[in-house]
Scaffold this active site. Structure first.
Site, PDB file in Angstrom:
ATOM      1  N   ASP A  67      96.285  76.425  34.176  1.00 38.45           N
ATOM      2  CA  ASP A  67      97.641  76.967  34.128  1.00 38.45           C
ATOM      3  C   ASP A  67      98.093  77.544  35.467  1.00 38.45           C
ATOM      4  O   ASP A  67      97.301  77.685  36.403  1.00 38.45           O
ATOM      5  CB  ASP A  67      97.747  78.034  33.025  1.00 38.45           C
ATOM      6  CG  ASP A  67      96.521  78.945  32.941  1.00 38.45           C
ATOM      7  OD1 ASP A  67      95.816  79.073  33.950  1.00 38.45           O
ATOM      8  OD2 ASP A  67      96.290  79.521  31.866  1.00 38.45           O
ATOM      9  N   HIS A 138      94.821  83.762  23.059  1.00 40.88           N
ATOM     10  CA  HIS A 138      95.307  82.591  23.807  1.00 40.88           C
ATOM     11  C   HIS A 138      94.171  81.932  24.590  1.00 40.88           C
ATOM     12  O   HIS A 138      93.217  82.589  25.006  1.00 40.88           O
ATOM     13  CB  HIS A 138      96.519  82.917  24.687  1.00 40.88           C
ATOM     14  CG  HIS A 138      96.256  83.737  25.914  1.00 40.88           C
ATOM     15  ND1 HIS A 138      97.139  84.684  26.390  1.00 40.88           N
ATOM     16  CD2 HIS A 138      95.218  83.753  26.807  1.00 40.88           C
ATOM     17  CE1 HIS A 138      96.660  85.216  27.489  1.00 40.88           C
ATOM     18  NE2 HIS A 138      95.492  84.680  27.758  1.00 40.88           N
TER      19      HIS A 138
END
Ligand code: F6R
Length: 242
Positions: A67, A138
Site C-alpha cells: 500500500d 485491517h
C-alpha cells in the site's frame, strides 16, 4: 494455519527474516510481498544483517508493496516508498527497478491500481506476502466494513487507522485520508502468507482474526481461507493461544 509463538521480539524478527531468506535461497527470483509500519522494521534489519554477512542475496528478487498513502509523492519522508528505501532497499542488493510501491501521487489512481496488479502478474505470483495487522483487523489498508474489494484500489482510511499512524506524522491532520492498497483478493493470491504481530495491544484482534468468524468486519479473518498461512506472534500478542 500454522501459528508460532516466539519467546521474544528478537526471536520473532529473526524467524520471519529466516523464512524470507530461505525462500530466496531456494528461489532467488522470488517475488516478495512487503509491508510497512512498525511490525516489519526489525525483520528488515535482520535481513539487511544477513545480506551484509553474505547469507542472502536479493539480486534476482522482485518485491511489491501492499500500500501507499494517496497524495504523498514517493520522495515524501512519510511515503511508504521512502520507508522501504530507508528500512530495507538501501541496505540490500535488490535492483530498485525490481521493487514496486504503489504511487499514491499518480494523477490517474485507477490506472495506478491497474498497473500494480499488472506488475504482480508480470513477475508474480507473490511467493511470500508479509503482513502486519491493524488494531481494527485491517490487512494492507483493507479496512473493516460491509464489503471488501478484491483488487488493488483506493480506500478511505478509518479514523482509528489515521490516529494509529499519526505517530509517524507527528500530527493527525497531516495523515492522508486515503490510500492505495492491494485488495484482499490480491493478497489471498500469494502462494504463502506470513502475518507477524507483537505486543499486548494486538492480542484481541489476533484472537478475533484467527478464531472468530470469517467476516469483512475483520479483514484479517479472511486469512483463515488461505491454504498456507504462517502466523508469528510474540508472547504478548499470542499468550492466549495454548
Ligand atoms: C502496512 C500495512 C498495514 C500495517 C498495519 C499494522 O503496509 O499494510 O496493514 O501492517 O497497520 O501496522 P503496525 O505494524 O505499525 O502496527
Amino acid at each position: 494455519m500454522n501459528i508460532r509463538i516466539l519467546n521474544s521480539r528478537e526471536d520473532l524478527n529473526a524467524t520471519a527474516a529466516t523464512v524470507i531468506a530461505s525462500l530466496l535461497l531456494s528461489k532467488p527470483q522470488a517475488m516478495l510481498g512487503l509491508a510497512t509500519g512498525s511490525t516489519p522494521i526489525g525483520i528488515y534489519r535482520h535481513l539487511a544483517d544477513m545480506y551484509r554477512k553474505g547469507q542472502v542475496s536479493f539480486a534476482h528478487a522482485y518485491s511489491v508493496n501492499l500500500d501507499e498513502y494517496v497524495g504523498l509523492a514517493p520522495e515524501h519522508p512519510q511515503s511508504y516508498r521512502s520507508f522501504m528505501n530507508e528500512h530495507l532497499f538501501q541496505h540490500i542488493d535488490i535492483p530498485i527497478s525490481h521493487t514496486r510501491v504503489p504511487n499514491g501521487d499518480a494523477l490517474d489512481l485507477t490506472a495506478e491500481c491497474a498497473a500494480h496488479e499488472q506488475a504482480i502478474l508480470d513477475h508474480g505470483p507473490v511467493d511470500l506476502q508479509l503482513l502486519g495487522i491493524g488494531h481494527n483487523g485491517h490487512i494492507g489498508f483493507n479496512e473493516p466494513g460491509h464489503s471488501l474489494t478484491g483488487a488493488t484500489h483506493v480506500v478511505d482510511l478509518k479514523e482509528r487507522t489515521r490516529s494509529a499512524n499519526a505517530r509517524f506524522f507527528g500530527d493527525i491532520d497531516a495523515v492522508p485520508r486515503q490510500a492505495v492498497t492491494m485488495g484482499v483478493g490480491t493478497i489471498l493470491k500469494a502462494k504463502q502468507i506470513m502475518l507477524v504481530a507483537f505486543g499486548a495491544e494486538k492480542a484481541d484482534i489476533i484472537r478475533q482474526a484467527l478464531t472468530g468468524p470469517v467476516t469483512t468486519e475483520c479483514p484479517a479473518s479472511l486469512l483463515q481461507c488461505h491454504p498456507d498461512v504462517l502466523i508469528l506472534l510474540d508472547q504478548e500478542a499470542g499468550g492466549w493461544f495454548k
